[in-house]
Scaffold this motif. Structure first.
Motif, PDB file in Angstrom:
ATOM      1  N   ALA A  66      42.344  38.365  44.194  1.00 18.51           N
ATOM      2  CA  ALA A  66      43.480  39.285  44.237  1.00 18.51           C
ATOM      3  C   ALA A  66      43.182  40.432  45.202  1.00 18.51           C
ATOM      4  CB  ALA A  66      43.759  39.835  42.841  1.00 18.51           C
ATOM      5  N   GLY A  67      44.169  40.743  46.027  1.00 19.75           N
ATOM      6  CA  GLY A  67      44.022  41.845  46.959  1.00 19.75           C
ATOM      7  C   GLY A  67      43.316  41.509  48.247  1.00 19.75           C
ATOM      8  N   ALA A  68      42.986  40.240  48.463  1.00 18.94           N
ATOM      9  CA  ALA A  68      42.312  39.843  49.700  1.00 18.94           C
ATOM     10  C   ALA A  68      43.173  40.228  50.898  1.00 18.94           C
ATOM     11  CB  ALA A  68      42.043  38.347  49.708  1.00 18.94           C
ATOM     12  N   SER A  69      42.544  40.821  51.920  1.00 15.41           N
ATOM     13  CA  SER A  69      43.299  41.291  53.077  1.00 15.41           C
ATOM     14  C   SER A  69      42.704  40.845  54.402  1.00 15.41           C
ATOM     15  CB  SER A  69      43.378  42.824  53.052  1.00 15.41           C
ATOM     16  OG  SER A  69      42.074  43.390  53.062  1.00 15.41           O
ATOM     17  N   GLU A  70      41.596  40.109  54.370  1.00 17.62           N
ATOM     18  CA  GLU A  70      40.972  39.607  55.589  1.00 17.62           C
ATOM     19  C   GLU A  70      40.460  38.197  55.338  1.00 17.62           C
ATOM     20  OE1 GLU A  70      36.503  41.512  55.027  1.00 17.62           O
ATOM     21  OE2 GLU A  70      38.004  42.604  56.202  1.00 17.62           O
ATOM     22  N   PRO A  71      40.251  37.412  56.400  1.00 20.70           N
ATOM     23  CA  PRO A  71      39.831  36.015  56.222  1.00 20.70           C
ATOM     24  C   PRO A  71      38.539  35.881  55.434  1.00 20.70           C
ATOM     25  CG  PRO A  71      40.600  36.364  58.456  1.00 20.70           C
ATOM     26  CD  PRO A  71      40.526  37.732  57.816  1.00 20.70           C
ATOM     27  N   LEU A  72      38.541  34.926  54.506  1.00 12.77           N
ATOM     28  CA  LEU A  72      37.426  34.724  53.581  1.00 12.77           C
ATOM     29  C   LEU A  72      36.754  33.379  53.827  1.00 12.77           C
ATOM     30  CD1 LEU A  72      39.314  35.786  50.333  1.00 12.77           C
ATOM     31  CD2 LEU A  72      37.662  37.177  51.599  1.00 12.77           C
ATOM     32  N   PRO A  73      35.469  33.255  53.487  1.00 17.19           N
ATOM     33  CA  PRO A  73      34.844  31.929  53.485  1.00 17.19           C
ATOM     34  C   PRO A  73      35.669  30.972  52.637  1.00 17.19           C
ATOM     35  CG  PRO A  73      33.206  33.632  53.068  1.00 17.19           C
ATOM     36  CD  PRO A  73      34.544  34.304  53.010  1.00 17.19           C
ATOM     37  N   LEU A  74      35.732  29.721  53.050  1.00 12.74           N
ATOM     38  CA  LEU A  74      36.645  28.756  52.442  1.00 12.74           C
ATOM     39  C   LEU A  74      35.890  27.617  51.783  1.00 12.74           C
ATOM     40  CD1 LEU A  74      39.462  27.403  52.062  1.00 12.74           C
ATOM     41  CD2 LEU A  74      39.207  26.501  54.399  1.00 12.74           C
ATOM     42  N   ILE A  75      36.186  27.390  50.510  1.00 15.45           N
ATOM     43  CA  ILE A  75      35.706  26.224  49.773  1.00 15.45           C
ATOM     44  C   ILE A  75      36.852  25.230  49.653  1.00 15.45           C
ATOM     45  CG2 ILE A  75      34.770  25.366  47.597  1.00 15.45           C
ATOM     46  CD1 ILE A  75      32.831  27.235  48.915  1.00 15.45           C
ATOM     47  N   LYS A 104      49.768  17.525  47.601  1.00 11.73           N
ATOM     48  CA  LYS A 104      49.753  18.835  46.958  1.00 11.73           C
ATOM     49  C   LYS A 104      48.336  19.415  46.900  1.00 11.73           C
ATOM     50  CE  LYS A 104      52.906  20.436  45.255  1.00 11.73           C
ATOM     51  NZ  LYS A 104      53.943  21.319  45.857  1.00 11.73           N
ATOM     52  N   GLY A 105      48.275  20.684  46.634  1.00 10.60           N
ATOM     53  CA  GLY A 105      46.999  21.370  46.442  1.00 10.60           C
ATOM     54  C   GLY A 105      47.238  22.752  45.876  1.00 10.60           C
ATOM     55  N   TRP A 106      46.167  23.389  45.465  1.00  8.48           N
ATOM     56  CA  TRP A 106      46.200  24.811  45.093  1.00  8.48           C
ATOM     57  C   TRP A 106      45.340  25.585  46.077  1.00  8.48           C
ATOM     58  CZ3 TRP A 106      49.904  25.500  41.874  1.00  8.48           C
ATOM     59  CH2 TRP A 106      50.070  24.742  40.707  1.00  8.48           C
ATOM     60  N   LEU A 107      45.783  26.767  46.448  1.00 13.60           N
ATOM     61  CA  LEU A 107      44.936  27.715  47.152  1.00 13.60           C
ATOM     62  C   LEU A 107      44.803  28.941  46.278  1.00 13.60           C
ATOM     63  CD1 LEU A 107      43.340  28.634  49.672  1.00 13.60           C
ATOM     64  CD2 LEU A 107      45.479  29.659  50.511  1.00 13.60           C
ATOM     65  N   LEU A 108      43.566  29.293  45.930  1.00 17.22           N
ATOM     66  CA  LEU A 108      43.288  30.479  45.129  1.00 17.22           C
ATOM     67  C   LEU A 108      42.516  31.472  45.980  1.00 17.22           C
ATOM     68  CD1 LEU A 108      43.003  27.803  43.083  1.00 17.22           C
ATOM     69  CD2 LEU A 108      42.650  29.620  41.415  1.00 17.22           C
ATOM     70  N   THR A 143      43.188  38.304  38.483  1.00 19.67           N
ATOM     71  CA  THR A 143      42.045  38.377  39.398  1.00 19.67           C
ATOM     72  C   THR A 143      42.188  37.464  40.609  1.00 19.67           C
ATOM     73  OG1 THR A 143      40.823  36.658  38.186  1.00 19.67           O
ATOM     74  CG2 THR A 143      40.475  38.961  37.521  1.00 19.67           C
ATOM     75  N   VAL A 144      43.205  36.587  40.591  1.00 19.33           N
ATOM     76  CA  VAL A 144      43.398  35.670  41.713  1.00 19.33           C
ATOM     77  C   VAL A 144      44.871  35.624  42.102  1.00 19.33           C
ATOM     78  CG1 VAL A 144      41.417  34.187  41.187  1.00 19.33           C
ATOM     79  CG2 VAL A 144      43.652  33.674  40.185  1.00 19.33           C
ATOM     80  N   GLN A 145      45.082  35.336  43.355  1.00 18.56           N
ATOM     81  CA  GLN A 145      46.410  35.057  43.871  1.00 18.56           C
ATOM     82  C   GLN A 145      46.476  33.561  44.126  1.00 18.56           C
ATOM     83  OE1 GLN A 145      47.316  37.269  47.390  1.00 18.56           O
ATOM     84  NE2 GLN A 145      49.433  36.537  47.531  1.00 18.56           N
ATOM     85  N   VAL A 146      47.526  32.909  43.628  1.00 18.90           N
ATOM     86  CA  VAL A 146      47.612  31.449  43.668  1.00 18.90           C
ATOM     87  C   VAL A 146      48.800  31.009  44.511  1.00 18.90           C
ATOM     88  CG1 VAL A 146      47.849  29.345  42.287  1.00 18.90           C
ATOM     89  CG2 VAL A 146      46.572  31.301  41.367  1.00 18.90           C
ATOM     90  N   TYR A 147      48.547  29.983  45.339  1.00 15.71           N
ATOM     91  CA  TYR A 147      49.602  29.364  46.127  1.00 15.71           C
ATOM     92  C   TYR A 147      49.685  27.878  45.792  1.00 15.71           C
ATOM     93  CZ  TYR A 147      49.418  33.575  49.012  1.00 15.71           C
ATOM     94  OH  TYR A 147      49.445  34.878  49.461  1.00 15.71           O
ATOM     95  N   ASP A 148      50.899  27.418  45.589  1.00 12.16           N
ATOM     96  CA  ASP A 148      51.186  25.988  45.453  1.00 12.16           C
ATOM     97  C   ASP A 148      51.354  25.452  46.875  1.00 12.16           C
ATOM     98  OD1 ASP A 148      52.142  23.459  44.948  1.00 12.16           O
ATOM     99  OD2 ASP A 148      53.734  24.102  43.595  1.00 12.16           O
ATOM    100  N   VAL A 149      50.489  24.515  47.267  1.00 10.24           N
ATOM    101  CA  VAL A 149      50.428  24.072  48.660  1.00 10.24           C
ATOM    102  C   VAL A 149      50.956  22.637  48.784  1.00 10.24           C
ATOM    103  CG1 VAL A 149      48.937  23.780  50.674  1.00 10.24           C
ATOM    104  CG2 VAL A 149      48.359  25.495  48.930  1.00 10.24           C
ATOM    105  N   THR A 150      51.698  22.407  49.852  1.00 11.36           N
ATOM    106  CA  THR A 150      52.106  21.060  50.238  1.00 11.36           C
ATOM    107  C   THR A 150      51.809  20.887  51.721  1.00 11.36           C
ATOM    108  OG1 THR A 150      53.947  21.171  48.658  1.00 11.36           O
ATOM    109  CG2 THR A 150      53.980  19.368  50.249  1.00 11.36           C
ATOM    110  N   PHE A 151      51.205  19.745  52.086  1.00 14.20           N
ATOM    111  CA  PHE A 151      50.936  19.457  53.494  1.00 14.20           C
ATOM    112  C   PHE A 151      51.120  17.968  53.740  1.00 14.20           C
ATOM    113  CE2 PHE A 151      46.939  18.865  51.274  1.00 14.20           C
ATOM    114  CZ  PHE A 151      46.379  17.740  51.856  1.00 14.20           C
ATOM    115  N   ALA A 152      51.179  17.587  54.999  1.00 17.45           N
ATOM    116  CA  ALA A 152      51.377  16.191  55.360  1.00 17.45           C
ATOM    117  C   ALA A 152      50.032  15.504  55.508  1.00 17.45           C
ATOM    118  CB  ALA A 152      52.164  16.086  56.660  1.00 17.45           C
ATOM    119  N   GLY A 153      49.788  14.495  54.675  1.00 17.11           N
ATOM    120  CA  GLY A 153      48.552  13.734  54.736  1.00 17.11           C
ATOM    121  C   GLY A 153      48.746  12.436  55.494  1.00 17.11           C
ATOM    122  N   PHE A 154      48.050  11.401  55.051  1.00 22.80           N
ATOM    123  CA  PHE A 154      48.166  10.075  55.680  1.00 22.80           C
ATOM    124  C   PHE A 154      49.629   9.655  55.739  1.00 22.80           C
ATOM    125  CE2 PHE A 154      48.515   5.503  55.525  1.00 22.80           C
ATOM    126  CZ  PHE A 154      47.564   5.064  56.439  1.00 22.80           C
ATOM    127  N   GLY A 155      50.063   9.140  56.915  1.00 26.26           N
ATOM    128  CA  GLY A 155      51.425   8.668  57.056  1.00 26.26           C
ATOM    129  C   GLY A 155      52.474   9.756  56.993  1.00 26.26           C
TER     130      GLY A 155
END
Length: 321
Positions: free
Chosen positions: A77-86, A70-74, A53-65
């Motif tokens: 499933a099947g999302a094809s247009e921009p969604l509200p973000l929590i 790391k993070g998760w983006l869920l 029911t969900v598509q999952v991404y393992d996220v890495t981004f540059a924080g302080f310094g």
């Protein structure tokens, strides 16, 4: 534990005695400017979790310094247009955990980003983000790491990571930056308050039983950890109370709350010894937006409303994202 803090009618008017530093805005503007000198470099790697029911991404981004966070983006499933973000921040000692622990918000049709908290994730909800910054002597835990000066304090790094987490989550093509919500419980609620004060264009903020608020009262009212870490540090480092109070004033949720520009839903437990209700109300009462509410759970400790409050958040957020 029965009621131990102010009566409810007094809580509704309680104001913090925390003194805001004159250079509060300059401190945070400089901090974020320095962080943004590094490329955000947000990377989203698809993960096969076996969840349908969900598509999952393992996220890495540059924080302080520029440090990797790391993070998760869920996504549904099947999302094809921009969604509200929590964008969610987690409680003290915890990390981002595993994707299947975070199914609620994607199940409502929203994108859901969960930030790992640097250096944490070994008490519960495993984490994968190191904190490579050294610090002066500290009491075991995170509350006194770098407490010798605001520039060195642990939560300077965490709050900066959190702002960058919002930027990273918004960079994904299936998230709608114009409909971004920050939320979390306990420490996560305190981080959400900081983000609410540092990111001006959120559509809503939902701090649940928030930690890191009204430090002068919290550190003298409760002997429960994590606030007690500060008292135990000062028990050993005698004569440093004024220095510690100054450092903490740059990280007090009350001062971020004053800068909140979005509708907000708070919660408090009247028997909460971890985050005493007066400290939560201090932040709530400082929040200037007229569209705000606080759910009060009168016979609950730090668990607050638990799943009942999650259901209230789902209902409340229908009006915003």
């Amino acid at each position: 534990m029965a009621l131990f803090d102010l009566p409810l009618d007094e809580l509704r008017t309680h104001r913090s005695d925390s003194t805001e530093p004159e250079d509060f805005d300059a401190f945070w503007n400089k901090t974020l400017q320095q962080a943004r000198a590094y490329q955000l470099d947000a990377r989203f790697e698809p993960v096969d979790t076996g969840l349908s029911t969900v598509q999952v991404y393992d996220v890495t981004f540059a924080g302080f310094g520029g440090h990797p966070v790391k993070g998760w983006l869920l996504l549904p499933a099947g999302a094809s247009e921009p969604l509200p973000l929590i964008v969610e921040f987690v409680g003290y000692g915890g990390g981002r955990g595993l994707p299947h622990e975070h199914l609620l918000w994607a199940s409502t049709g929203r994108a859901h980003f969960v930030m790992d908290t640097r250096g944490q994730g070994s008490a519960w909800g495993g984490g994968g983000t190191a904190d490579p910054v050294g610090a002066a002597p500290a009491y075991p835990g995170f509350m006194t790491r770098g407490i010798d000066a605001p520039e060195n304090y642990y939560y300077r790094r965490v709050f900066t990571d959190a702002v960058r987490a919002v930027e990273a989550a918004r960079s994904h093509p299936l998230t709608d930056a114009a409909r971004t919500v920050a939320l979390g419980a306990s420490q996560g609620g305190g981080i959400a308050l900081a983000v609410g004060g540092l990111v001006p264009d959120l559509v809503a903020v939902a701090p649940d039983v928030p930690f890191l608020c009204d430090f002068p009262r919290a550190t003298t009212l409760t002997d429960r950890h994590p606030y007690r870490e500060i008292g135990l540090f000062l028990k050993t480092h005698r004569g440093r109370s004024a220095q510690v109070r100054r450092t903490l004033s740059y990280f007090d949720g009350v001062h971020f709350a004053v800068r909140g520009r979005a509708p907000a839903l708070f919660s408090a437990g009247l028997e909460d010894q971890t985050c005493p209700p007066s400290t939560v109300f201090a932040a709530f009462n400082a929040w200037p937006h007229e569209d705000k509410a606080i759910e009060v759970y009168d016979f609950n400790d730090h668990e607050g409303g638990g799943p009942f409050h999650e259901a209230e958040q789902v209902r409340w957020l229908r009006s915003y994202a």
